[in-house]
Design a protein around this motif. Structure first.
Motif, PDB file in Angstrom:
ATOM      1  N   VAL A  38       0.841  -1.200   0.000  1.00 52.78           N
ATOM      2  CA  VAL A  38       0.000   0.000   0.000  1.00 52.78           C
ATOM      3  C   VAL A  38       0.875   1.248   0.000  1.00 52.78           C
ATOM      4  O   VAL A  38       0.593   2.221  -0.707  1.00 52.78           O
ATOM      5  CB  VAL A  38      -0.955  -0.001   1.209  1.00 52.78           C
ATOM      6  CG1 VAL A  38      -1.726   1.307   1.286  1.00 52.78           C
ATOM      7  CG2 VAL A  38      -1.927  -1.184   1.122  1.00 52.78           C
ATOM      8  N   ALA A  39       1.962   1.203   0.771  1.00 58.00           N
ATOM      9  CA  ALA A  39       2.883   2.347   0.819  1.00 58.00           C
ATOM     10  C   ALA A  39       3.492   2.612  -0.560  1.00 58.00           C
ATOM     11  O   ALA A  39       3.653   3.769  -0.968  1.00 58.00           O
ATOM     12  CB  ALA A  39       3.976   2.099   1.852  1.00 58.00           C
ATOM     13  N   ARG A  40       3.813   1.557  -1.276  1.00 56.58           N
ATOM     14  CA  ARG A  40       4.464   1.718  -2.579  1.00 56.58           C
ATOM     15  C   ARG A  40       3.483   2.058  -3.695  1.00 56.58           C
ATOM     16  O   ARG A  40       3.802   2.827  -4.597  1.00 56.58           O
ATOM     17  CB  ARG A  40       5.220   0.431  -2.938  1.00 56.58           C
ATOM     18  CG  ARG A  40       6.453   0.205  -2.094  1.00 56.58           C
ATOM     19  CD  ARG A  40       6.953  -1.224  -2.183  1.00 56.58           C
ATOM     20  NE  ARG A  40       8.144  -1.431  -1.369  1.00 56.58           N
ATOM     21  CZ  ARG A  40       8.549  -2.617  -0.898  1.00 56.58           C
ATOM     22  NH1 ARG A  40       7.822  -3.708  -1.160  1.00 56.58           N
ATOM     23  NH2 ARG A  40       9.644  -2.714  -0.185  1.00 56.58           N
ATOM     24  N   GLU A  41       2.301   1.459  -3.642  1.00 56.00           N
ATOM     25  CA  GLU A  41       1.349   1.609  -4.742  1.00 56.00           C
ATOM     26  C   GLU A  41       0.424   2.808  -4.572  1.00 56.00           C
ATOM     27  O   GLU A  41      -0.118   3.316  -5.544  1.00 56.00           O
ATOM     28  CB  GLU A  41       0.512   0.337  -4.901  1.00 56.00           C
ATOM     29  CG  GLU A  41       1.327  -0.924  -5.164  1.00 56.00           C
ATOM     30  CD  GLU A  41       2.052  -0.892  -6.496  1.00 56.00           C
ATOM     31  OE1 GLU A  41       1.591  -0.163  -7.402  1.00 56.00           O
ATOM     32  OE2 GLU A  41       3.084  -1.571  -6.625  1.00 56.00           O
ATOM     33  N   GLY A  42       0.192   3.218  -3.332  1.00 61.28           N
ATOM     34  CA  GLY A  42      -0.618   4.411  -3.105  1.00 61.28           C
ATOM     35  C   GLY A  42      -2.109   4.193  -3.025  1.00 61.28           C
ATOM     36  O   GLY A  42      -2.870   5.149  -2.864  1.00 61.28           O
ATOM     37  N   SER A  43      -2.565   2.943  -3.130  1.00 69.26           N
ATOM     38  CA  SER A  43      -3.986   2.657  -2.967  1.00 69.26           C
ATOM     39  C   SER A  43      -4.153   1.180  -2.664  1.00 69.26           C
ATOM     40  O   SER A  43      -3.286   0.359  -2.974  1.00 69.26           O
ATOM     41  CB  SER A  43      -4.776   3.016  -4.226  1.00 69.26           C
ATOM     42  OG  SER A  43      -4.552   2.068  -5.255  1.00 69.26           O
ATOM     43  N   MET A  44      -5.301   0.828  -2.057  1.00 70.67           N
ATOM     44  CA  MET A  44      -5.569  -0.579  -1.757  1.00 70.67           C
ATOM     45  C   MET A  44      -5.820  -1.370  -3.033  1.00 70.67           C
ATOM     46  O   MET A  44      -5.421  -2.528  -3.138  1.00 70.67           O
ATOM     47  CB  MET A  44      -6.772  -0.684  -0.819  1.00 70.67           C
ATOM     48  CG  MET A  44      -6.526  -0.124   0.570  1.00 70.67           C
ATOM     49  SD  MET A  44      -7.895  -0.475   1.686  1.00 70.67           S
ATOM     50  CE  MET A  44      -7.484   0.580   3.086  1.00 70.67           C
ATOM     51  N   ARG A  45      -6.465  -0.740  -3.990  1.00 73.00           N
ATOM     52  CA  ARG A  45      -6.755  -1.433  -5.242  1.00 73.00           C
ATOM     53  C   ARG A  45      -5.447  -1.798  -5.963  1.00 73.00           C
ATOM     54  O   ARG A  45      -5.264  -2.934  -6.427  1.00 73.00           O
ATOM     55  CB  ARG A  45      -7.625  -0.564  -6.144  1.00 73.00           C
ATOM     56  CG  ARG A  45      -8.072  -1.280  -7.424  1.00 73.00           C
ATOM     57  CD  ARG A  45      -8.881  -0.325  -8.305  1.00 73.00           C
ATOM     58  NE  ARG A  45     -10.066   0.146  -7.611  1.00 73.00           N
ATOM     59  CZ  ARG A  45     -11.212  -0.507  -7.576  1.00 73.00           C
ATOM     60  NH1 ARG A  45     -11.336  -1.669  -8.214  1.00 73.00           N
ATOM     61  NH2 ARG A  45     -12.247  -0.011  -6.927  1.00 73.00           N
ATOM     62  N   ALA A  46      -4.531  -0.842  -6.063  1.00 74.83           N
ATOM     63  CA  ALA A  46      -3.256  -1.094  -6.738  1.00 74.83           C
ATOM     64  C   ALA A  46      -2.418  -2.106  -5.959  1.00 74.83           C
ATOM     65  O   ALA A  46      -1.753  -2.957  -6.548  1.00 74.83           O
ATOM     66  CB  ALA A  46      -2.486   0.209  -6.914  1.00 74.83           C
ATOM     67  N   ALA A  47      -2.453  -2.016  -4.634  1.00 74.88           N
ATOM     68  CA  ALA A  47      -1.724  -2.988  -3.817  1.00 74.88           C
ATOM     69  C   ALA A  47      -2.285  -4.388  -4.019  1.00 74.88           C
ATOM     70  O   ALA A  47      -1.533  -5.371  -4.072  1.00 74.88           O
ATOM     71  CB  ALA A  47      -1.800  -2.593  -2.348  1.00 74.88           C
ATOM     72  N   GLY A  48      -3.612  -4.491  -4.154  1.00 74.05           N
ATOM     73  CA  GLY A  48      -4.235  -5.780  -4.405  1.00 74.05           C
ATOM     74  C   GLY A  48      -3.792  -6.377  -5.727  1.00 74.05           C
ATOM     75  O   GLY A  48      -3.517  -7.577  -5.821  1.00 74.05           O
TER      76      GLY A  48
END
Length: 314
Positions: A38-48
């Protein structure tokens, strides 16, 4: 009775010693991994997407991670996504240390397995990926062991081999830093092609965002020298191939693609300044994994066997 007492003494076992159980607040590595994603991607959707997990799972694990720190909120919820706050920023370095240790163990576990079966994920560009895919069952005497599945990821970004985003990479340039095994694979020659017999004076080339690519820069120089127009800008080699085959214009293609295509004719010799060298890159921890080693050997034999085809002189 004496005999029974003796039997009891002989069969009595020492109490089994169990490793100490973690406390109820023990941290789960999966939660640490989600926090970093989440820290790297900036959103829960992108982290998923990055982790292959659903958004509800990401939200649940992130909440569990925050709860383990007393319920402190670690991200600011903004309209454009999630951004680490000051408390969360302080945890990143320690979380990355945990990640490094776990991934090192995972790489070494993979390297220790003697099994010659499984999936090997290779990060590379469209041109090299197409060549490898073609040679899995094409005109080659070099074959992968039957238990190995090759997974090709078309990515122009350097995959993070340390994080196992890929097991290995095939790239134009070797990395300048990192604990990697690096071996030169070979060179892809390129030339200009058009549909056979077509009056294709205009050019098919890359988009403005890709103007820094060597083939795009070479084509731009030809446009300036000849005054010929651009018929199409497209972001992938497959789009270029389809347009050239249709007679839309002329364009640069790898010789291994253009020379064997029944609809195309070559207009130039191989162009030295846009020949693409490729390097095999593998994290040293994984180099001796049976499956990875088999793919490395396969690639080396393949590039050697197909050298003239790749050079455009076959």
């Amino acid at each position: 009775m004496a005999a029974l007492s003796g039997l009891a003494r002989e069969t009595r076992q020492e109490p089994t010693t169990h490793p100490p159980r973690p406390g109820r607040g023990a941290m789960d590595w999966s939660d640490v991994r989600v926090f970093l994603a989440v820290a790297r991607e900036g959103s829960m959707r992108a982290a998923g997407r990055a982790l292959g997990l659903s958004q509800p799972t990401i939200a649940r694990r992130l909440a569990a991670f925050e709860t383990s720190f007393g319920g402190q909120i670690l991200f600011d919820r903004l309209p454009e996504g999630l951004r680490l706050n000051a408390v969360g920023e302080q945890l990143v370095t320690a979380a990355e240390s945990v990640e490094d240790a776990v991934l090192r163990l995972e790489r070494r576990r993979a390297a220790a397995s003697p099994e010659l079966s499984g999936t090997v994920r290779v990060s590379t560009g469209e041109c090299a990926a197409g060549f490898l895919a073609r040679c899995l069952s094409g005109p080659t005497t070099t074959a992968l062991p039957p238990g190995i599945t090759l997974e090709l990821v078309d990515s122009r970004q350097t995959a993070n081999l340390a994080r196992r985003e890929a097991d290995m990479a095939l790239r134009h340039q070797p990395p300048e830093t990192g604990d990697f095994y690096i071996s030169k694979a070979g060179t892809f020659a390129c030339a200009v092609y058009r549909r056979g017999g077509a009056d294709a004076g205009a050019w098919v080339t890359y988009t403005e965002e890709q103007a820094h690519y060597e083939p795009a820069r070479w084509v731009q120089r030809q446009i300036k020298e000849t005054g010929q127009p651009v018929a199409l800008r497209a972001s992938s080699m497959l789009m270029h191939l389809e347009a050239i085959c249709a007679g839309t214009g002329r364009g640069v293609l790898p010789c291994y693609v253009g020379d064997g295509h029944p609809l195309l004719e070559r207009l130039t010799p191989p162009i030295p300044e846009i020949a693409a060298q490729y390097w095999i890159i593998v994290h040293r921890d994984l180099r001796r994994a049976a499956c990875v080693r088999a793919v490395i050997d396969w690639m080396k034999r393949l590039f050697a066997e197909q050298q003239e085809v790749l050079a455009g002189i076959a």
